[in-house]
Design a protein around this motif. Structure first.
Motif, mmCIF file in Angstrom:
data_model
loop_
_atom_site.group_PDB
_atom_site.id
_atom_site.type_symbol
_atom_site.label_atom_id
_atom_site.label_comp_id
_atom_site.label_asym_id
_atom_site.label_seq_id
_atom_site.Cartn_x
_atom_site.Cartn_y
_atom_site.Cartn_z
ATOM 1 N N ASN A 52 1.027 -1.242 -0.132
ATOM 2 C CA ASN A 52 0.157 0.012 0.173
ATOM 3 C C ASN A 52 0.847 1.334 0.101
ATOM 4 O O ASN A 52 1.522 1.467 1.013
ATOM 5 N N TRP A 101 -2.613 6.801 6.151
ATOM 6 C CA TRP A 101 -3.887 6.279 6.259
ATOM 7 C C TRP A 101 -4.216 5.935 7.701
ATOM 8 O O TRP A 101 -5.195 5.411 7.837
ATOM 9 N N LYS A 102 -3.070 5.927 8.579
ATOM 10 C CA LYS A 102 -3.281 5.051 9.850
ATOM 11 C C LYS A 102 -3.988 5.992 10.955
ATOM 12 O O LYS A 102 -3.663 7.235 10.807
ATOM 13 N N HIS A 110 0.905 4.310 0.341
ATOM 14 C CA HIS A 110 0.704 5.537 1.096
ATOM 15 C C HIS A 110 0.056 5.125 2.406
ATOM 16 O O HIS A 110 -0.477 5.951 3.171
ATOM 17 N N GLU A 111 0.342 3.800 2.792
ATOM 18 C CA GLU A 111 -0.309 3.083 4.041
ATOM 19 C C GLU A 111 -0.104 4.078 5.093
ATOM 20 O O GLU A 111 -0.735 4.201 6.341
#
Length: 214
Positions: A207, A213-214, A209-210
Motif C-alpha cells: 500500500n 492512512w493510519k 501511502h499506507e
C-alpha cells in the motif's frame, strides 16, 4: 525490526514490498527528506532505506532483502540476482528511471509526504541535478515519449512475471521503479502492465501511502 524510509523512493519501496511478501512485521519510520541527522547518526551517510534487524543497521536495499529472506520460509528466488536477466534489468531500469523521475518529482514534492521544509530541501536538491521543476513539467511530453518507448519493451517479458512464470525478486525490482507513475495524473499504464503491477501489489501486500492512512 525498524525501517527508515521515504514513501516515494523506489529503493525503499523495494524493501517494503519484500517485507510484505515475506509477511514480516516491522516498525515503519517515514523520515522527512530534510532530516540529515537521523541517517548520518545511523550509517554516516544520508541514504535510505535504512533497516534495523536484530540490532544490526543496514542500508543497501538488496542486502536488506537478503537478510529478510532468512526470516521467512517464502521463496523470492534471490538466485535470480546472479543471472544475466538481473544485469539486463538493472540497465533497463536505469534508462526507464530517468523519465519516471523527471515526470514524477514535481508531483512527489507536493504529496503529503513532504512538510514545507522538506519540500524546499527536496526541490532544491533535485533541481540542482535535473533542472528546475517547472522546466521538468514543461518538458513532460518529451519524458512521456521516452517512457513509452521503454515500456513498450516490457509486455513481451511478462510471462506473466518478469521473464518467468514465477514471482521473483526481479518483479520487486521492476515494480518498485515504475510504481511512482501512478502519481502522474495524466498517465495510464498499458493494460497488461497495470494488471501486472496490481498482481505484484497483491502478492506483496503493498500500500503505497499506507503510513498516511493510519
Amino acid at each position: 525490526m525498524k525501517l527508515y524510509h521515504y514513501i516515494h523512493c523506489p529503493f525503499c519501496v523495494r524493501v517494503r514490498m519484500a517485507l510484505g511478501f515475506f509477511d514480516l512485521d516491522y516498525e515503519s519510520v517515514v523520515l522527512d527528506y530534510n532530516d540529515e541527522e537521523t541517517p548520518l547518526k545511523l550509517t554516516n551517510k544520508k541514504m535510505l532505506p535504512i533497516m534495523e534487524i536484530d540490532g544490526e543497521i543496514m542500508n543497501e536495499s538488496l542486502d536488506i532483502i537478503k537478510a529478510l529472506a532468512q526470516k521467512s520460509e517464502k521463496d523470492l528466488h534471490l538466485d535470480k540476482l546472479d543471472t544475466e536477466s538481473y544485469e539486463q534489468l538493472e540497465q533497463y531500469l536505469d534508462a526507464l528511471g530517468k523519465d519516471v523521475h523527471n515526470l514524477c518529482m514535481p508531483y512527489w514534492a507536493w504529496s503529503k509526504e513532504f512538510i514545507p521544509e522538506a519540500r524546499e530541501y527536496f526541490i532544491n536538491k533535485k533541481s540542482a541535478k535535473r533542472g528546475p521543476f517547472n522546466t521538468l513539467a514543461q518538458n513532460k511530453q518529451l519524458f512521456l515519449k521516452g517512457l513509452e518507448l521503454n515500456l513498450g519493451q516490457l509486455p513481451s517479458k511478462l510471462l506473466p512475471f518478469y521473464e518467468s512464470d514465477k514471482f521473483t525478486i526481479l518483479d520487486i525490482l521492476l515494480a518498485s521503479h515504475i510504481w511512482g507513475m501512478y502519481i502522474f495524473p495524466e498517465y495510464q499504464f498499458p493494460p497488461q502492465i497495470h494488471i501486472y503491477l496490481q498482481k505484484v501489489k497483491e502478492l506483496t501486500n503493498f500500500n503505497y501511502h499506507e503510513d498516511f492512512w493510519k
